[in-house]
Design a protein around this motif. Structure first.
Motif, short mmCIF file in Angstrom:
data_model
loop_
_atom_site.label_atom_id
_atom_site.label_comp_id
_atom_site.label_asym_id
_atom_site.label_seq_id
_atom_site.Cartn_x
_atom_site.Cartn_y
_atom_site.Cartn_z
N VAL A 99 0.84 -1.21 0.00
CA VAL A 99 0.00 0.00 0.00
C VAL A 99 0.87 1.25 0.00
CG1 VAL A 99 -1.73 1.28 1.28
CG2 VAL A 99 -1.89 -1.18 1.13
N MET A 100 1.93 1.20 0.78
CA MET A 100 2.86 2.34 0.78
C MET A 100 3.41 2.59 -0.61
SD MET A 100 5.19 1.96 4.20
CE MET A 100 6.38 3.19 3.71
N LEU A 101 3.76 1.51 -1.29
CA LEU A 101 4.35 1.67 -2.61
C LEU A 101 3.32 2.23 -3.59
CD1 LEU A 101 6.80 1.34 -4.38
CD2 LEU A 101 6.03 -0.95 -4.96
N VAL A 102 2.08 1.74 -3.48
CA VAL A 102 1.03 2.30 -4.33
C VAL A 102 0.97 3.81 -4.13
CG1 VAL A 102 -1.45 2.39 -4.75
CG2 VAL A 102 -0.34 0.20 -4.35
N GLY A 103 0.96 4.21 -2.85
CA GLY A 103 0.93 5.64 -2.56
C GLY A 103 2.12 6.36 -3.14
N ALA A 104 3.31 5.78 -2.94
CA ALA A 104 4.52 6.44 -3.39
C ALA A 104 4.52 6.60 -4.91
CB ALA A 104 5.75 5.65 -2.94
N VAL A 105 4.18 5.50 -5.61
CA VAL A 105 4.19 5.57 -7.08
C VAL A 105 3.17 6.59 -7.57
CG1 VAL A 105 3.64 4.27 -9.15
CG2 VAL A 105 5.07 3.25 -7.39
N THR A 106 1.97 6.56 -6.97
CA THR A 106 0.96 7.52 -7.38
C THR A 106 1.45 8.94 -7.16
OG1 THR A 106 -0.58 5.92 -6.48
CG2 THR A 106 -1.50 8.01 -7.23
N PRO A 127 10.10 23.23 -11.89
CA PRO A 127 11.20 22.42 -11.41
C PRO A 127 11.45 21.22 -12.31
CG PRO A 127 9.24 22.09 -10.09
CD PRO A 127 8.91 23.16 -11.04
N SER A 128 12.66 20.66 -12.20
CA SER A 128 13.01 19.52 -13.04
C SER A 128 12.26 18.27 -12.57
CB SER A 128 14.50 19.27 -12.98
OG SER A 128 14.85 18.89 -11.67
N PHE A 129 12.14 17.31 -13.47
CA PHE A 129 11.53 16.01 -13.14
C PHE A 129 12.18 15.42 -11.91
CE2 PHE A 129 9.74 14.44 -17.44
CZ PHE A 129 8.75 15.40 -17.32
N MET A 130 13.52 15.48 -11.96
CA MET A 130 14.26 14.80 -10.91
C MET A 130 13.95 15.40 -9.55
SD MET A 130 18.23 14.01 -10.98
CE MET A 130 18.68 12.32 -10.90
N PHE A 131 13.88 16.73 -9.51
CA PHE A 131 13.59 17.37 -8.23
C PHE A 131 12.21 16.96 -7.73
CE2 PHE A 131 11.74 20.77 -5.72
CZ PHE A 131 12.68 20.84 -4.71
N MET A 132 11.24 16.96 -8.63
CA MET A 132 9.87 16.64 -8.19
C MET A 132 9.79 15.18 -7.73
SD MET A 132 8.35 19.33 -8.09
CE MET A 132 6.66 18.91 -7.68
N ALA A 133 10.47 14.28 -8.46
CA ALA A 133 10.46 12.88 -8.03
C ALA A 133 11.10 12.76 -6.65
CB ALA A 133 11.21 12.02 -9.04
N GLY A 134 12.22 13.49 -6.47
CA GLY A 134 12.88 13.46 -5.18
C GLY A 134 11.98 14.00 -4.07
N LEU A 167 7.47 2.30 -11.15
CA LEU A 167 8.44 3.11 -10.41
C LEU A 167 9.73 3.26 -11.21
CD1 LEU A 167 9.03 4.54 -7.69
CD2 LEU A 167 10.03 2.40 -6.92
N LEU A 168 10.18 2.13 -11.75
CA LEU A 168 11.42 2.15 -12.52
C LEU A 168 11.31 3.08 -13.71
CD1 LEU A 168 14.19 0.92 -12.63
CD2 LEU A 168 13.29 -0.92 -14.03
N LEU A 169 10.16 2.97 -14.39
CA LEU A 169 9.93 3.82 -15.56
C LEU A 169 10.04 5.29 -15.17
CD1 LEU A 169 9.01 3.62 -18.57
CD2 LEU A 169 6.72 4.12 -17.72
N VAL A 170 9.36 5.61 -14.08
CA VAL A 170 9.34 7.01 -13.64
C VAL A 170 10.74 7.47 -13.26
CG1 VAL A 170 8.46 8.57 -11.91
CG2 VAL A 170 6.97 6.84 -12.86
N PHE A 184 17.48 0.25 -6.85
CA PHE A 184 16.46 0.71 -5.90
C PHE A 184 15.16 -0.04 -6.11
CE2 PHE A 184 13.09 3.72 -4.66
CZ PHE A 184 13.44 3.93 -3.35
N THR A 185 14.75 -0.14 -7.38
CA THR A 185 13.49 -0.81 -7.68
C THR A 185 13.55 -2.29 -7.28
OG1 THR A 185 13.32 0.67 -9.54
CG2 THR A 185 11.76 -1.14 -9.45
N ILE A 186 14.70 -2.93 -7.57
CA ILE A 186 14.81 -4.34 -7.18
C ILE A 186 14.65 -4.45 -5.66
CG2 ILE A 186 16.38 -6.30 -7.03
CD1 ILE A 186 17.55 -5.45 -9.69
N GLY A 187 15.28 -3.53 -4.94
CA GLY A 187 15.14 -3.54 -3.48
C GLY A 187 13.70 -3.38 -3.05
#
Lengths: 690, 497, 171, 100
Positions: A671-678, B209-216, C102-105, D15-18
């Motif tokens: 669930v955390m990952l779902v949230g994080a990815v979203t 902001p850059s993609f990377m910053f927002m992802a971070g 996630l990887l894609l992003v 990271f993703t694998i982890g």
């Protein structure tokens, strides 16, 4: 007298509450604690009344507007300061707050005195008065607070207190549930109220009614045809309408109007003095007080006024018809309360706020009297509330009958009694109401008045006149004179009779005098040129002309109006007397089987289908959700305990959601990952769009 | 500022850390210390009080407006205010622990030392002006809490809670660290490596902001959101709150949340320039958190678990203050409202848990609804004070919770976050269900025969906590103005970005 | 070009080891794969002229940490794989799917990352990775790294105390 | 010279694998190893970024991350050992007394 002195009106009941709530800590002697409570709890309320009376007498005689702001605390000024948001802890002493203070402390004080006798054998004597004093304090805060926030504090406070008081005898599950229901339904109204206050703050920039700089909400609205905000801009009428309607939702919840009236009949489960205090004299009238307080806003919105008037009339009529078929004596009174509140709302809706307050006052007198009388009846019937099993009590309880008959005739609008004057004032205003629908409102009001007279006399006949329908074991047999009530709750009645103490009787006599004579005193033919209350209230109430609205021409001359409403009231009373007079044995017009078969009676008994509607929405829907949520066992109990259908719906959703909570770390991480990815995707999409 | 001045600026943290070490040393080296049941607790309490005094006496020092350690820490009034709240919470936790540990036979000095180190971590979270400092402080707090959660080593639930908290917490830490790495990359500009220092970062962020910053940033939010128990990163909270020793739950529910929200408020205040990028996300999270927390709390029969969900719900309310920071106009008020609500939340939650500790006996933790049934007859004062905490949590006047909720309301309206304000109003209605149920159970339900309610052996500590929390909840509910000096000073954070 | 070839070889080793760690049922195998992965990372650090960190990676991660892991696995006699159940196959599918997104992003944010300005020369870089350079940066009174370093010491103290508290037998 | 985006992509993969590993493993020790992998992925990013700008900043982050990881390991393994002592099992799916 210094106006600062008036602060005590508010603080004395709080002192009483503090004493009662903490006395158990330092007074170990139960008897002493009880004696002190007996003196202090009613004493502080009566003292408040005396102060309010003194202030009224001193300032009421002066012709100027007597709005005074009294800083409630000098330690911290303002009370809440928060950027641009400043609220003072001020009390507003103006005609409206004084009148309401007098009613709250006066009627409340009498009920306190009555309760001293009524509760004297209860083991939770002090706790009872703790809640009572707190209740009075909260109600006074609601009435005296000089801003919406303080009013809201009091508003919520009376809600909590009523919850505690309704569920006072907690051994009875039904009581606790009724308490819950009352509180929860009230929260729906509170939601509207709080949103209304928030809107006021965001559009006006203040929530104070009056301020020393004359920048309070009511002062900003006190211009013909326009409402200003603190910076001088004009607030649009649509906004005013929205604000008024939100506030109105709050009033509907607290004053049990359509569609939120369902809690009031159930909430009759509490002890009789509680019903008298909460559901007759004080709490339920809070909605009317709020509408009157906001009259300066309401007059600017014709739409809001219309809504108020028609909801009021609809409630008045509907509740009156429901009262026709009730067999529980307290339920009849409950529906009659709802109906009378509808009248008050109608008065506000047609712009006659001061007569709404007039009716609040007279209603407080006769309804308190009716409840206390009904409590006496119930008690002498060993807790039986079903009128079908009563009858012929006039001989057994002559004093109760005497006060009840005065109250009945008063509420029915029998000429020259209090209820007659206040009700006629409302009908008169309705007939002249600005909107052109005055005739309809007037006609509806008249029909309701007729129904009121009928069902109230029906109650009297079923209870006091018709033949006895109870067995000997059902009645207290050893009455001392006309002992009214004997010091414990109706569910604890055990045939043990005490002589009725004077503390329980003389409040009834005082209320009876007021229920009979106050209407004349304050009405158009009263002393000092008449219309005392109207004139006194004038500075607090906005005239309709402020919003550019004007009443129509009179429908008929005042005297014709009086005659018509007198006739209607008397007709209702007589019709009931005639119909029940012919059924002295059964005390019922229809045989039980016929009544059960009659679709009309069923329709009325089922609250016009409202029960079915709520049942469909909440109970069925909640049940469905509960089923989907796989509720069972102990959880089902807690849901039931939490209240009714709404609770069940929420509980069902809650159970559905709980299934996610599996207890497995992997699932939580998922669930955390779902949230994080979203979250990441959402943010990147946001950037991409730019 | 020289390093010495910097050290002086964070004197409270230093005092707390040293107290923790003294407790450790005393416990291991001094025989008389070990014999006394409460020596560690009393010393810890003294340390907390001294640190609190230091903060109080230096509230107005202008020196404190600067950054310490070359920008690693911000030690302005905002930090001071948060530190005070945290020290209050820590002091109350020590008092609660004095009773709880005695009752459970867990009286070991390490508990207090870890509690104090965790407090250091929480204070540093409030002060962190650099994401990596934030990361280290979060871990300092978390690692100490993992151990405290599993402190009752023979308790299966406690162990399970510790393991869950540890695994999920480390998972979140992984997100946080990776997020920091991405922020470091995303803030690079021509020829210059990126930065995670909030002050420098603000200057580096372009309008888009850059993609990377927002992802971070998103991953950093995940990491902090976990600590703050925001949905959907809240799933650990109920299990861990239920399993942990009650005294630890009280600390965890309050200190972690205060630290996390202080950090969140600080970070977000530095990012108002790009508010329209993160605001929608935070708004969704806030609504989700409020709704989920309240709905799930309704059907709980374990009081600790119910309080856990309620703390999730409160995290949602607090997030309103964070969201309101997006508007420059509303930001000062939003910071004040957030701080006030943190204080209110800390007091009422700590009080509620303290009542549970008070009612626990040697071999039975009071935690189910059944345990508190009919309490009003047996322990009227405890029941009434619990009712105060419940009313306060429910936002019913005249308590602190009401004023706090009201302030949140008004900042939401000021920042034009109407959706959040309306959601807050609606869920507050639902919240009354379960808070009232506690009161209802205490007052109106009969105690079932088999629950024996032997109360604590040495209740002094916890009694003080309950009384302090209740008194403050009520007094500040009636006279919230008492804390204005602190709050209005804290709002100067805005001028010292 | 040789640097690129080395990168790819190490990448294959690294990712392969990581995948083995995740897929292995036996914890010992997982641990050993992770050691391989960590060693490959250490080589990366050296090629990135972060010699100090590379050494620390070997000593602390591949050495101390992984030995500790293996030690606990042996101590608890957990060598045997946990019998996997069919329960949770949805979970695995969802996990892989979400991992892919996630990887894609992360790829999107990473691959499009351009170094603003140009990279420094290898010689300059070389000088930055020595113990001396790292130490000078870490303890520089004009840089903010001293404080987090001190905070870390407190963290390690907590960890020591915690390990003792958790594993000591009840007295 | 290898472009920095290569390193970033590699660290994203690790990271993703982890992350996926945390979700699919049931043995807490293995789960924990996956978390270590996540931290190491971040470390690689730090070093790569720092190096390409010719500063020692990347190393700073890694030192702190390393210390944190070491602290977590000692405490985490301690928790796992205690759990094993009372339950004789550390299967994550069997340790679910606390739920819903």
């Amino acid at each position: 007298m210094n106006l600062q002195f008036a602060q005590l009106i508010l603080w004395l009941p709080l002192l009483g509450f503090l004493f009662c709530s903490t006395s158990g800590l330092y007074i170990k002697d139960r008897a002493l604690q009880k004696r002190l409570t007996t003196i202090i709890a009613p004493g502080v309320v009566l003292a408040s009344f005396v102060i309010a009376l003194l202030v009224t007498l001193q300032f009421g005689s002066t012709p100027r507007e007597i709005i005074a702001l009294i800083p409630g605390t000098s330690i911290y000024d303002p009370w809440i300061r928060f950027g641009g948001f400043r609220v003072n802890f001020n009390e507003v002493i103006d005609p409206l707050s004084l009148v309401m203070s007098l009613v709250v402390t006066g009627v409340g004080g009498l009920i306190h005195v009555y309760s001293v006798g009524y509760m004297k054998d209860d083991r939770d004597y002090t706790r009872f008065f703790t809640y009572f004093n707190l209740f009075i304090f909260m109600m006074l805060l609601l009435v005296l607070g000089d801003n919406f926030l303080l009013m809201f504090v009091g508003w919520e406070g009376v809600g909590v207190c009523s919850y505690l008081l309704i569920s006072f005898w907690f051994t009875d599950e039904a009581n606790a549930r009724a308490g819950n229901k009352a509180f929860i339904v009230n929260r729906v109204g509170d939601l509207g109220f709080s949103l209304g206050i928030m809107s006021i703050w965001s559009y006006f920039g203040t929530v104070s009614f009056y301020t020393p700089q004359h920048r309070g909400v009511l002062e900003l609205a006190n211009h013909v045809g326009r409402v200003l905000d603190v910076t001088g801009g004009v607030v649009p009428t649509a906004v005013i309408t929205m604000i008024c309607l939100l506030l109105f939702v709050g009033a509907v919840g607290k004053s049990a109007q359509i569609p939120l009236f369902v809690w009031l009949p159930d909430a009759m489960a509490g002890p009789t003095p509680v019903s008298a205090l909460i559901h007759a004299a004080t709490m339920v009238t809070a909605g009317v007080v709020m509408l009157s307080r906001c009259s300066f806003l309401f007059v600017h919105s014709a739409v809001a006024l219309h809504v108020v008037a028609w909801v009021g009339l609809a409630t008045a009529f509907m509740a009156a018809t429901m009262a026709l078929v009730q067999t529980d004596i307290k339920k009849v009174l409950a529906y009659s309360t709802i109906s009378q509140l509808g009248y008050m709302f109608m008065a506000c809706g047609v712009g006659d706020f001061s007569d709404g307050i007039f009716h609040v006052v007279t209603h407080a007198f006769f309804k308190a009297l009716l409840f206390l009388g009904a409590g006496a009846v119930i008690h002498s019937m060993l807790g039986e509330q079903d009128m079908r099993k009563m009858g012929g009590l006039k001989k057994k309880l002559p004093a109760t009958w005497a006060v009840m008959i005065i109250a009945t005739y008063s509420i029915a609008g029998f000429p020259l009694l209090s209820g007659f004057w206040s009700k006629d004032a409302i009908l008169d205003s309705a007939s002249r109401s600005f909107a052109g629908d005055g005739t309809l409102l007037y006609a509806g009001g008249l029909i309701t008045a007729f129904l009121t007279a009928f069902y109230m006399n029906r109650l009297m006949w079923k209870t006091f006149y018709t033949q006895e329908r109870f067995t000997d074991g059902q009645l207290h047999t050893h009455h001392h004179g006309d002992s009214d009530d004997s010091g414990h709750g109706e569910d604890q009645g055990n045939g043990h009779v005490h002589p009725s103490p004077g503390t329980m009787m003389w409040p009834l006599y005082i209320l009876a005098i007021l229920a009979a004579g106050f209407g004349w005193f304050a009405g158009p033919y009263g002393p000092s040129g008449g219309n005392l209350l109207d004139k006194f209230l004038a500075p607090s109430i906005a005239p309709l002309s402020l919003g550019g609205l004007h009443p129509q021409a009179d429908l008929m001359s005042p005297v014709a109006g009086y005659l018509l409403s007198s006739l209607i009231a008397i007709a209702g009373l007589v019709l009931a007397a005639v119909m029940y007079g012919r059924r002295m044995e059964s005390g019922a017009i229809l045989e039980p089987a016929a009544a059960d078969a009659s679709p009309l009676v069923q329709f009325l008994r089922n609250n016009w289908g409202f029960d079915a509607l709520y049942n469909l929405i909440f109970i069925k829907g909640g049940g469905l959700l509960a089923e989907r949520g796989l509720m069972r066992g102990v959880e089902t109990d807690t849901i039931n305990a939490a209240g009714d259908g709404i609770a069940k719906s929420v509980g069902g959703i809650s159970h559905l959601l709980r299934r996610i909570q599996t207890g497995y770390v992997r699932n939580y991480a998922l669930v955390m990952l779902v949230g994080a990815v979203t979250l990441v995707v959402g943010m990147l999409v946001g950037v991409m769009q730019h | 500022m020289t390093n010495f001045q910097s050290l002086n600026a964070i004197l409270p943290v230093v005092i707390i850390a040293i107290t923790g070490m003294i407790v450790l040393l005393g416990e291991s080296c001094l025989a008389f210390w070990r014999r006394s049941a409460s020596a560690s607790g009393v010393v810890s309490l003294l340390g907390v009080i001294v640190a609190g005094m230091v903060v109080l006496f230096r509230l107005d020092e202008p020196m404190l407006h600067y950054k310490a350690f070359n920008g690693a820490l911000a030690v302005g009034p905002f930090t001071q205010a948060c530190t005070l709240i945290l020290l209050l919470v820590a002091g109350l936790s020590v008092l609660v622990a004095l009773t709880y540990l005695d009752n459970r036979g867990l009286n070991q000095g390490e508990y207090y030392a870890l509690l104090l180190f965790a407090t250091c971590g929480a204070i540093l979270m409030c002060a962190a002006n650099d994401l990596i400092v934030l990361f280290v402080s979060v871990e300092l707090l978390s690692v100490a809490l993992y151990i405290l959660t599993g402190f009752a080593k023979t308790d299966k639930k406690g162990q399970e809670a510790a393991l869950k908290y540890f695994l999920l917490g480390s998972f979140a830490a992984g997100f946080l660290l990776y997020g920091i790495a991405l922020v470091l990359g995303g803030t690079s500009i021509s020829g210059l490596v990126g930065t995670t220092n909030l002050t420098t970062m603000t200057a580096r962020i372009p309008d888009t902001p850059s993609f990377m910053f927002m992802a971070g940033l998103a991953l950093v939010l995940v990491g902090i959101g976990f600590k703050a128990a925001l949905a959907p990163f809240h799933m650990w909270a109920p299990d861990v709150y239920e399993g942990a020793p009650t005294s630890v739950t009280g600390f965890m529910a309050t200190a972690v949340k205060i630290g996390a929200f202080a950090a969140l408020l600080r970070i977000i205040s530095h990012l108002t320039g790009i508010a329209h990028f993160w605001l929608p996300a935070l708004e969704v999270i806030a609504v989700l958190t409020m709704v989920l927390g309240n709905l799930l709390a309704v059907t709980q029969v374990n009081v600790k678990r119910m309080l856990a969900y309620s703390s999730v719900a409160h995290a949602g309310y607090l997030l309103i203050a964070v969201c309101a920071c997006s508007s420059t106009v509303a930001r000062p008020e939003a910071l004040q409202a957030g701080l006030f609500y943190l204080l209110a939340y800390g007091l009422m939650t700590m009080g509620a848990f303290a009542v549970l500790v008070y009612l626990s006996s040697r071999n039975h933790d009071c935690e189910t609804v059944q345990d508190i049934a009919g309490l009003v007859k047996k322990e009227p004062l405890a029941a009434y004070l619990m009712a105060v905490f419940m009313l306060s949590l429910g936002g019913i006047p005249p308590t602190m919770g009401f004023v706090g909720k009201w302030l949140l309301f008004s900042v939401a309206m000021q920042a034009h976050l109407v959706v959040l304000a309306v959601t807050l109003a609606i869920v507050s209605m639902v919240a009354v269900f379960y808070y009232l149920r506690i009161i209802w159970t205490m007052c109106f339900q009969d105690r079932s025969a088999e629950t024996v309610g032997a109360t604590s052996v040495a209740p002094t500590g916890v009694q003080i906590t309950i009384l302090i929390s209740a008194a403050m909840s009520l007094v500040l509910g009636v006279l919230p103005a008492i804390v204005y000096p602190m709050l209005s000073a804290a709002q100067t954070l805005v001028n010292h970005l | 070009m040789p640097a690129l070839i080395l990168f790819w070889i190490l990448a294959i080793v690294c990712i392969g080891a990581a995948l083995t760690m995740v897929t292995a049922a036996n914890p010992v195998r997982s641990a050993l794969s992770l050691v391989v992965c960590f060693l490959a990372l250490a080589v990366y650090y050296v090629t990135l002229s972060a010699q100090f960190i590379g050494a620390v990676q070997v000593v602390v991660y591949a050495g101390a940490v992984m030995v500790l892991f293996l030690f606990v696995i042996m101590l608890l006699n957990l060598g045997a794989p946990v019998t996997s159940s069919t329960k949770g196959s949805n979970q695995n599918t969802a996990a892989v799917a979400l991992g892919a997104i996630l990887l894609l992003v992360l790829f999107i944010s990473g691959i499009f990352f351009e170094i603003p300005g140009k990279a420094v020369s290898p010689a300059t870089a070389q000088a930055q990775g020595t113990v001396k350079a790292v130490g000078l940066t870490l303890y520089n009174p004009h840089l903010p790294w001293l404080f987090p370093f001190e905070a870390t010491s407190l963290l390690l103290l907590v960890a020591v105390v915690g390990a003792i508290v958790m594993t000591r037998r009840q007295v | 010279m290898v472009p920095v985006s290569y390193y970033l992509s590699l660290s994203a993969v690790l990271f993703t694998i982890g992350v996926v590993g945390v979700l699919v493993k049931r043995n807490p020790i293995q789960v924990f190893m996956c978390i270590e992998l996540m931290l190491n992925a971040a470390n690689l990013t730090f070093i790569a970024l720092g190096r390409f700008y010719g500063t020692s900043v990347g190393e700073m982050y890694v030192i702190f991350a390393l210390a944190v990881a070491a602290a977590e390991v000692s405490v985490g393994l301690g928790i796992i050992v205690t759990i094993f002592r009372t339950r004789q099992s550390i299967d994550l799916d069997e340790t679910a007394l606390l739920k819903s």
